[in-house]
Write a protein that holds these residues in place. Structure first.
Motif, mmCIF file in Angstrom:
data_model
loop_
_atom_site.group_PDB
_atom_site.id
_atom_site.type_symbol
_atom_site.label_atom_id
_atom_site.label_comp_id
_atom_site.label_asym_id
_atom_site.label_seq_id
_atom_site.Cartn_x
_atom_site.Cartn_y
_atom_site.Cartn_z
ATOM 1 N N UNK A 70 0.832 -1.196 0.000
ATOM 2 C CA UNK A 70 0.000 0.000 0.000
ATOM 3 C C UNK A 70 0.874 1.256 0.000
ATOM 4 N N UNK A 71 0.361 2.311 -0.629
ATOM 5 C CA UNK A 71 1.092 3.575 -0.708
ATOM 6 C C UNK A 71 0.119 4.739 -0.538
ATOM 7 N N UNK A 72 0.653 5.818 0.026
ATOM 8 C CA UNK A 72 -0.138 7.038 0.146
ATOM 9 C C UNK A 72 -1.259 6.982 1.158
ATOM 10 N N UNK A 73 -1.222 6.025 2.073
ATOM 11 C CA UNK A 73 -2.278 5.919 3.076
ATOM 12 C C UNK A 73 -1.944 6.771 4.300
ATOM 13 N N UNK A 74 -2.937 6.936 5.162
ATOM 14 C CA UNK A 74 -2.762 7.659 6.419
ATOM 15 C C UNK A 74 -2.763 6.685 7.587
ATOM 16 N N UNK A 100 9.108 15.005 6.835
ATOM 17 C CA UNK A 100 9.265 16.420 7.156
ATOM 18 C C UNK A 100 7.986 17.099 7.586
ATOM 19 N N UNK A 101 6.873 16.399 7.549
ATOM 20 C CA UNK A 101 5.602 17.008 7.964
ATOM 21 C C UNK A 101 5.556 17.119 9.482
ATOM 22 N N UNK A 102 5.122 18.289 9.963
ATOM 23 C CA UNK A 102 5.060 18.542 11.399
ATOM 24 C C UNK A 102 3.656 18.973 11.789
ATOM 25 N N UNK A 103 3.248 18.535 12.961
ATOM 26 C CA UNK A 103 2.001 18.987 13.574
ATOM 27 C C UNK A 103 2.373 19.420 14.987
ATOM 28 N N UNK A 104 2.331 20.720 15.238
ATOM 29 C CA UNK A 104 2.820 21.254 16.496
ATOM 30 C C UNK A 104 1.676 21.744 17.370
ATOM 31 N N UNK A 241 0.986 10.780 8.177
ATOM 32 C CA UNK A 241 1.420 9.991 7.027
ATOM 33 C C UNK A 241 1.847 8.597 7.473
ATOM 34 N N UNK A 242 1.614 7.632 6.608
ATOM 35 C CA UNK A 242 1.961 6.255 6.945
ATOM 36 C C UNK A 242 3.438 6.014 6.659
ATOM 37 N N UNK A 243 4.262 6.713 7.401
ATOM 38 C CA UNK A 243 5.724 6.573 7.345
ATOM 39 C C UNK A 243 6.242 6.631 8.773
ATOM 40 N N UNK A 244 7.505 6.298 8.948
ATOM 41 C CA UNK A 244 8.094 6.336 10.283
ATOM 42 C C UNK A 244 8.089 7.763 10.820
ATOM 43 N N UNK A 245 7.923 7.889 12.114
ATOM 44 C CA UNK A 245 7.912 9.207 12.739
ATOM 45 C C UNK A 245 7.809 9.084 14.241
ATOM 46 N N UNK A 246 7.425 10.170 14.882
ATOM 47 C CA UNK A 246 7.250 10.140 16.327
ATOM 48 C C UNK A 246 6.234 11.193 16.730
ATOM 49 N N UNK A 247 5.617 10.971 17.854
ATOM 50 C CA UNK A 247 4.786 11.987 18.493
ATOM 51 C C UNK A 247 5.173 12.014 19.960
#
Length: 419
Positions: A70-74, A100-104, A241-247
């Motif tokens: 799958x690609x482009x999913x949330x 690079x997307x941020x939600x602050x 985004x359905x990629x690696x990250x952190x919150x």
């Protein structure tokens, strides 16, 4: 006559095909052993038939591992976390991913209004938004603090001061100063939060809010002091985004994806207690049998200003029920790590969740035994028990008959012990 004779020949040929020839009842011989075997085989047959029926009605879940293409999913992150020693003003939720997307600072402060109906309406409105995150003030025991509605965001001192200086003239639109953090000449900061957001975009720390007109009028410092000793509960969901990250749950500013300053030092005596309880944490929608390993986890901090880290491995999961829509969700595994202050060097205090996506997807599919398979098993049960019972009955009958024959001709001698 010719037609009648033809039908008779057809019926005669069909009769010759009978694989179950009938025996005259005069030749039947009913025995006690045959009756016992019939009764026992009937009970066994009923037991096996009902067992097979229960298996037929039971739903079986099959598991299959496939490559996730799958690609482009949330990715939807659901959480409910309480911080008993951090006030809501000093706590925020930030999310960053490797794209690079941020939600602050994506939270909404939800007070406990005197009207319970207003509380429910606002909760519903927030839940409809993309980032439905709600912040609640709680005491150290986790109880919601009651705050009157008319005390929220009221002006404390005087009238607002315009960006160019002086108070608002008649019919003039208010445009507050961002105190050097404007990105363009047209930027306005009409509240303390907007000034702090402008500073956040610049990567600056707001160290003296009493010098900011908006914060002074809204009583920002007074609000922090009033919330001293309180805790905060954050619950809701994020869509990333359905990629690696952190919150993470901290109060910090950002510059090039790095934390560069912290605005809690002036307000909590240079200490930050990150004790927390994870009431709920999941990725995606609920499906039958899901296990979230962090639900109910509680951690108490003994040393201030530490960093608590959770490293999550998220596995995409698709659950296909017999009835209803397909559920696209996720499972996850977790490892934990606490990083305390080392000498004069302090870790950025907060609770961090680092997640990564697995390349393997798990498919759960509910299946049901087909009716033809069920019918075949029933026939096998009835025929098998009938055949086995017939063999046992024949063995007992012929064995008893042979013994009786030997006894009648005197070849069967029974020895008795005279003692």
């Amino acid at each position: 006559m010719h037609s009648s004779g033809g039908m008779s020949r057809v019926f005669s040929r069909v009769r010759n095909l009978d694989a179950y020839p009938k025996i005259n009842e005069d030749f039947y011989s009913r025995t006690l052993s045959g009756g016992v075997i019939t009764l026992a085989s009937s009970i066994a047959m009923l037991f096996l038939v009902f067992s097979e029926l229960a298996m037929y009605l039971q739903t079986v879940t099959e598991t299959k591992l496939v490559v996730d293409t799958s690609r482009g999913e949330k990715l939807k992150i659901n959480f409910d976390i309480s911080f008993p020693a951090v006030s809501c003003t000093l706590l925020s939720l930030d999310a960053i991913d490797i794209s690079g997307e941020q939600h602050l600072d994506i939270v909404y402060l939800l007070k406990a209004f005197s009207s319970y109906l207003i509380h429910i309406i606002l909760t519903t409105i927030y839940a409809l938004q993309k980032h439905a995150v709600i912040k609640k003030r709680i005491d150290s025991n986790g109880n919601l603090i009651q705050v009157r509605m008319d005390k929220i965001g009221t002006i404390k001192l005087g009238k607002p001061i315009q960006k160019h200086g002086g108070e608002i003239a008649h019919n003039e639109t208010y445009c507050g100063s961002c105190y050097g953090a404007e990105l363009s000449a047209d930027d306005c900061c009409n509240s303390c939060d907007e000034v702090r957001e402008a500073y956040r975009r610049r990567g600056w720390g707001l160290m003296n809010p009493d010098l900011i007109d908006q914060c002074k009028r809204e009583g920002f410092v007074q609000r922090i002091k009033a919330e001293e000793g309180e805790g905060c509960n954050l619950h809701g969901s994020l869509e990333v985004n359905k990629v690696a990250g952190n919150f993470h749950f901290v109060k910090s500013f950002h510059l090039a994806n790095m934390h560069v300053s912290h605005d809690v030092k002036s307000f909590e005596d240079d200490s930050y207690n990150i004790s927390h309880k994870i009431n709920k944490l999941s990725f995606g929608d609920h499906y039958p049998g899901i296990i979230n390993p962090l639900d109910g986890v509680h951690w108490s901090q003994s040393i201030p200003n530490g960093m608590y880290q959770y490293f999550l491995k998220v596995v995409p999961t698709v659950y296909t029920p017999l009835k209803g829509a397909v559920i696209r969700s996720n499972q996850f595994s977790v490892t934990e790590h606490y990083k305390g202050p080392e000498g004069r060097q302090r870790s950025l205090p907060g609770v961090f969740f680092f997640y990564d996506l697995s390349g393997i997807k798990v498919n759960f599919t509910e299946t049901h035994t087909s009716f033809l398979h069920f019918l075949t098993n029933i026939c096998a049960i009835v025929g098998g028990i009938f055949t086995v019972a017939g063999i046992v009955d024949s063995f007992i009958y012929h064995g008893h008959k042979a013994l009786k024959k030997k006894r009648d001709i005197g070849k069967l001698v029974l020895h008795y012990d005279s003692s």
